[in-house]
Design an enzyme around this catalytic site. Structure first.
Site, PDB file in Angstrom:
ATOM      1  N   ARG A 132       1.192  -1.243   0.134  1.00 12.01           N
ATOM      2  CA  ARG A 132       0.088   0.308  -0.123  1.00 12.01           C
ATOM      3  C   ARG A 132       0.681   1.344  -0.267  1.00 12.01           C
ATOM      4  NH1 ARG A 132      -2.516  -0.394   4.120  1.00 12.01           N
ATOM      5  NH2 ARG A 132      -2.192   1.218   5.569  1.00 12.01           N
ATOM      6  N   TYR A 165     -16.171  14.810 -16.731  1.00 12.09           N
ATOM      7  CA  TYR A 165     -16.475  14.040 -16.499  1.00 12.09           C
ATOM      8  C   TYR A 165     -17.566  13.409 -15.466  1.00 12.09           C
ATOM      9  CZ  TYR A 165     -15.817   8.547 -15.818  1.00 12.09           C
ATOM     10  OH  TYR A 165     -16.714   6.910 -15.436  1.00 12.09           O
ATOM     11  N   ASP A 215      -8.136  16.716 -14.917  1.00 11.13           N
ATOM     12  CA  ASP A 215      -7.842  15.210 -16.149  1.00 11.13           C
ATOM     13  C   ASP A 215      -7.329  15.511 -17.560  1.00 11.13           C
ATOM     14  OD1 ASP A 215      -9.233  12.957 -17.329  1.00 11.13           O
ATOM     15  OD2 ASP A 215     -11.166  12.904 -16.214  1.00 11.13           O
ATOM     16  N   LYS A 232      -7.977   4.277 -19.899  1.00  6.38           N
ATOM     17  CA  LYS A 232      -8.362   4.070 -21.577  1.00  6.38           C
ATOM     18  C   LYS A 232      -6.792   4.145 -21.956  1.00  6.38           C
ATOM     19  CE  LYS A 232     -12.248   5.506 -19.368  1.00  6.38           C
ATOM     20  NZ  LYS A 232     -12.232   6.138 -18.942  1.00  6.38           N
TER      21      LYS A 232
END
Ligand code: PLP
Length: 387
Positions: free
Chosen positions: A56, A109, A181, A206
């Site tokens: 982590r 988005y 973004d 993407k």
């Protein structure tokens, strides 16, 4: 050493000898890492030793991805996440606290809108959504408690382009952070940090991954701001898995080659649609006739493969068109090797930011197939739809 981006994608951060000469980096599928002695634990706890301890917090495969993506975005440090939304929510939460205000471009988005507009309200963080194509909209929305301006350029349904240099300047003059973004353009075509934007986030699901087989996200920023992001991911836990990090690293190898082909295919498809008598409007900033073209070429080196367009018909024609396509698969998401289509009208339902999409809007992700075949498929489906 200053090298060109294509060379850097392949070579930056690679140290084959570190991994027994392996050309492809190993997947460190390990949750934790051993200390060699009690003394090493002591040294580590005193902050005198840098080592991998728990995935982590860090992992060699994940770190290689983070170094590479930071280099590609021309930032000082990067962080990888289990999804694009993980990168977006953790980056926003690293900058704002109760009582703060966020300015966000309308048209972002959907889940990002929902997070900023609805979810953050619970924590007494307010937001104003602005058009932003005129940067003065942003200046006028600034309040004494404005902490962050959140951007997406081009945005992923209408492909509006925003003046990043001007917006970053307004933000800096007012001590406000900026996040963008950059999923649509990818670091291959646009580097917002060069214009003064503070944090760049991506859905790596993407183009960065590029093969429709992984959900992941990344954030790139300065050494200073990455500290807050690291703290957030440590507490909120949206870490990427080592295998997913490896898939993104694998996708990155071919990012330049894929983006060049997405671009040349998309321009041909956009030009075809633009000339078609049944198509009213094409939203693609790579068309020279597009209202954002000049601004786009001033801040981007190229254009990716996602666009939208409106057809000159009703529900019946829309349905027939989408059902008649053979090479464009009906699916959400985008940025993979394969061409996709999706009706736009479901995207911005019930939004209070003043954007509504035409019921005739169709979004396509132009893949890596042969452009002539894609155009023939669109042409045929338009003929059937309007027959
Ligand atoms: C898909 C997408 C996201 C969210 O990414 P996930 O990896 O699905 O969480 C964020 N921004 C844009 C523009 C997207 O298309």
């Amino acid at each position: 050493m200053h090298r060109k981006i294509r060379t850097n994608i392949e070579h930056y951060g690679e140290d084959y000898q570190r991994f027994l000469g392996a050309i492809a980096p190993p997947i460190f599928e390990a949750s934790n890492f051993a200390f060699s002695s009690y003394e090493e634990v002591e040294e580590y706890q005193k902050g005198e030793m840098d080592k991998f301890v728990y995935t982590r917090g860090g992992n060699p495969t994940i770190n290689l991805l983070e170094e590479k993506i930071a280099m590609l975005e021309k930032g000082e440090a990067g962080k990888a996440f289990s999804s694009g939304m993980g990168a977006i929510s953790s980056s926003i939460l690293s900058l704002v606290k109760s009582g703060d205000h966020i300015i966000c471009l309308r048209g972002v988005y959907g889940p990002t809108y929902d997070f900023i507009y609805n979810y953050l309200k619970r924590f007494n963080i307010s937001s104003t959504f602005v058009d932003g194509r005129n940067v003065e909209d942003i200046r006028s929305a600034i309040q004494s408690n404005t902490k962050l301006i959140y951007l997406e350029s081009p945005n992923s349904f209408l492909f509006e382009v925003f003046d990043l240099k001007a917006i970053a300047k307004i933000a800096r003059e007012n001590n406000i952070y900026t996040i963008i973004d950059n999923t649509w353009a990818t670091p291959y075509f646009q580097n917002p940090i060069e214009f003064g934007i503070d944090i760049v986030v991506h859905s790596a699901s993407k183009y960065l991954g590029g093969h429709s087989d992984v959900v992941a996200g990344v954030a790139v920023t300065s050494r200073e701001l990455i500290k807050g992001i690291n703290k957030n991911i440590h507490l909120l836990g949206g870490v990427i898995g080592p295998f997913e990090a490896w898939l993104i690293l694998r996708g990155l190898r071919s990012l330049p080659a894929r983006m060049e082909l997405h671009q040349s295919n998309a321009i041909k498809v956009a030009e075809f649609l633009n000339k078609h008598p049944r198509v009213i409007k094409v939203n693609y900033p790579g068309l020279e006739t597009n209202p954002y073209y000049q601004l786009a070429v001033s801040q981007m080196r190229g254009f990716s493969g996602l666009m939208s367009f409106e057809i000159d018909g009703g529900e019946k024609e829309l349905r027939r068109f989408i059902n008649s396509l053979k090479l464009f698969t009906i699916a959400v998401s985008w940025g993979g090797y394969e061409s996709l289509v999706f009706p736009g009208k479901y995207a911005f339902k019930d939004r209070a930011d003043g954007v509504s999409l035409s019921s005739q809007l169709i979004r396509i992700s132009v893949g890596l197939e042969d452009a002539d075949d894609l155009i023939a498929d669109l042409d045929n489906a338009l003929k059937i739809a309007f027959n």
